[in-house]
Design an enzyme around this catalytic site. Structure first.
Site, mmCIF file in Angstrom:
data_model
loop_
_atom_site.group_PDB
_atom_site.id
_atom_site.type_symbol
_atom_site.label_atom_id
_atom_site.label_comp_id
_atom_site.label_asym_id
_atom_site.label_seq_id
_atom_site.Cartn_x
_atom_site.Cartn_y
_atom_site.Cartn_z
ATOM 1 N N ASP A 1 15.699 14.002 6.372
ATOM 2 C CA ASP A 1 16.455 14.802 5.416
ATOM 3 C C ASP A 1 16.445 16.243 5.896
ATOM 4 O OD1 ASP A 1 17.949 15.442 3.236
ATOM 5 O OD2 ASP A 1 16.410 15.040 1.737
ATOM 6 N N ASP B 1 23.685 19.675 2.632
ATOM 7 C CA ASP B 1 24.728 19.552 1.617
ATOM 8 C C ASP B 1 24.242 20.206 0.329
ATOM 9 O OD1 ASP B 1 22.797 17.393 1.536
ATOM 10 O OD2 ASP B 1 23.989 16.565 -0.099
ATOM 11 N N ALA C 1 22.358 13.224 -5.019
ATOM 12 C CA ALA C 1 22.070 13.778 -6.339
ATOM 13 C C ALA C 1 22.030 12.726 -7.440
ATOM 14 C CB ALA C 1 23.086 14.869 -6.689
ATOM 15 N N CYS D 1 1.599 -10.740 -9.874
ATOM 16 C CA CYS D 1 2.225 -10.656 -8.561
ATOM 17 C C CYS D 1 1.406 -11.485 -7.591
ATOM 18 C CB CYS D 1 2.267 -9.186 -8.122
ATOM 19 S SG CYS D 1 2.860 -8.904 -6.439
ATOM 20 N N CYS E 1 1.388 -10.824 -4.179
ATOM 21 C CA CYS E 1 1.223 -10.116 -2.920
ATOM 22 C C CYS E 1 -0.257 -10.117 -2.531
ATOM 23 C CB CYS E 1 1.770 -8.695 -3.029
ATOM 24 S SG CYS E 1 0.668 -7.508 -3.842
ATOM 25 N N CYS F 1 -2.631 -8.198 -4.878
ATOM 26 C CA CYS F 1 -2.830 -8.751 -6.217
ATOM 27 C C CYS F 1 -3.586 -10.076 -6.202
ATOM 28 C CB CYS F 1 -1.482 -8.916 -6.913
ATOM 29 S SG CYS F 1 -0.641 -7.330 -7.185
#
Length: 495
Positions: free
Chosen positions: A92, A127, A195, A278, A280, A283
């Site tokens: 960015d 921008d 934005a 979860c 994963c 977890c």
């Protein structure tokens, strides 16, 4: 045509595609999530991102540039060595800091050259991220400035670094469309919808949907679209259906810092959890009480890892849904988990005509899951195509069995409406629909009857139904004879 992006599969506005990043010599499969990395505050080592499925990340070149020692290291070592990441890196420009603090100490030419020099693979000009709800005059003025900077960015020697062309316009969909059209006309490469963070922070997913739909109307079909700051898995399916291919967010780390646990249905506080919902690795190997007792840094890292796991798992689920042709079923399931995502889905359906053009004509099975299903692009497409058919004589439109007293007999199925019986095995007319259809489904079907009757004024129609609601029957034009099969015995026109 932009040769950096190839679409492999599509459903609604969602695409599985390949984004070719020449400077990194990698191809990123989209939809893709770019974890945000602050080089001064590392929560999860970027060298581990491939464990979660990340092929690309984003960092802030302005933060690096402002720190003289860090900037020198970045110039000497390059971003990939600095962060320890082998995939593609987007940077960015400082526009976020500009929106937060009102000014920054750089410009488009300087920051693009800096991004090139430190080895960024996809750079960003400076921008103007116009906030939501500003006066139109301000939005127009700041959009002109952004467009001037995009034109300037075209003239900067960036080598083989790709360059973003942000699409601004605040909460004015027509300005977003104009911005998309202008950005697409440049020779820049990736198109972020900018934005949107303030809207997403306030759960204004309907306004996000309108902004993205506006931008998509201006952009070409081959434009890779990035939704800046979209990092919560609860809205990935919706954003992809709207046509977004890339997402970035620091949510995985910021939420972990505040003991917040991401799910596809929303955010949970660690203090409120007794079980991790979860599968994963984090977890399954820990329980909430154990994590709560950990030192701050260890707890933050574990929660950030879970947040990455759940986010990338959801993106894989979205990709498979696109390939299976049931993306909108997934969107609908996610939308009904939260009132604000439902607002976003309804805003998407307001643009069903726009997304019908990119939606495949043939898929697997259409599942009618709620009143919103009656507004899907497939329903609109069926209604629009009724004008191509050629009913003749006196045609029975019926929910019931065939009747020999008519010249032809067509089926009627909510939410689609009428269709010749020989089309019964074609998508979407093979749809699974509930036994207890809602009013919106009946009304959509009645609109189909009205469309058929309007397209074929010389054909006589009788509509035989099973106690349809009066609100739906109001859409059936008077010239169509209606028979309630629950009250009357159906007879042919010559009886």
């Amino acid at each position: 045509m932009r040769d950096v992006f190839e679409i492999r599969a599509q459903d609604a506005g969602g695409r599985v595609g390949d984004l070719h990043v020449p400077r990194a010599d990698v191809t990123v499969e989209t939809p893709a999530l770019l974890p945000v990395v602050n080089p001064n505050v590392i929560t999860v080592d970027p060298a581990r991102f491939d464990e979660f499925g990340a092929e690309i990340l984003i960092t802030n070149s302005y933060i690096i540039k402002r720190d003289e020692a860090l900037a020198e290291r970045a110039r000497e070592k390059g971003l990939h060595d600095l962060l320890g990441f082998d995939g593609a890196i987007m940077t960015d420009s400082g526009s976020f800091q500009l929106s937060e603090y009102g000014e920054i100490d750089t410009d488009t030419e300087e920051i693009l050259r800096f991004q090139r020099d430190i080895g960024s693979d996809i750079g960003t000009p400076v921008d103007i991220p116009t906030p939501p709800d500003v006066e139109r005059e301000r939005a127009e003025d700041e959009l002109r400035t952004t467009q001037e900077r995009l034109e300037l960015a075209e003239t900067v020697d960036v080598g083989d670094m790709l360059v973003n062309a942000p699409v601004q316009g605040s909460t004015y969909p027509d300005l977003r469309e104009d911005a998309g059209r202008h950005a697409y006309a440049t020779d820049l490469d990736v198109f972020p919808v900018g934005a949107a963070v303030p809207m997403m922070n306030d759960y204004r997913y309907d306004d996000v949907a309108r902004a993205v739909a506006g931008a998509k109307r201006g952009l070409g079909a081959d434009a890779p679209v990035h939704l800046f700051g979209a990092g919560h898995p609860m809205m990935f399916a919706l954003a992809v259906a709207l046509g977004c291919d890339l997402f970035d967010s620091a949510a995985y780390a910021l939420y972990a810092r505040d003991d917040r646990y991401l799910t596809v249905h929303g955010t949970e506080q660690l203090t409120d959890l007794r079980h991790f919902p979860c599968a994963c690795p984090i977890c399954t190997e820990h329980d909430p009480e154990e994590v709560r007792r950990m030192p701050d840094a260890a707890r933050e890292e574990l929660l950030a890892e879970h947040n990455l796991h759940v986010s990338f798992t959801e993106l894989r689920r979205v990709k498979q849904a696109i390939r299976d042709g049931d993306l909108l079923e997934l969107v609908e399931a996610r939308a009904h988990a939260h009132p604000r995502t439902l607002d976003g889905y309804r805003a998407f359906l307001d643009h069903a005509e726009q997304y019908e053009t990119s939606d495949p004509a043939s898929k697997d099975t259409f599942f009618y899951a709620s009143a919103e299903s009656a507004r899907r692009p497939e329903v609109l497409r069926h209604r629009e195509r009724l004008g191509r058919l050629s009913p003749e004589g006196h045609v029975l439109l019926s929910e019931g069995p065939r009747h020999d007293g008519y010249d032809d007999c067509w089926n009627v199925k909510p939410p689609f409406g009428p269709y010749p019986r020989e089309l019964s095995e074609l998508y979407p007319l093979t749809a699974e629909i509930p036994q207890n259809m809602d009013r919106e489904g009946y009304e959509a079907a009645a609109k189909g009857i009205a469309r058929l009757a309007g397209e074929h004024p010389d054909t006589a129609f009788t509509f035989a139904h099973e106690s349809w609601p009066a609100d739906a029957l109001d859409y059936v034009p008077p010239r169509v004879t209606t028979v309630d099969l629950a009250e009357e015995r159906l007879t042919g026109p010559d009886a």
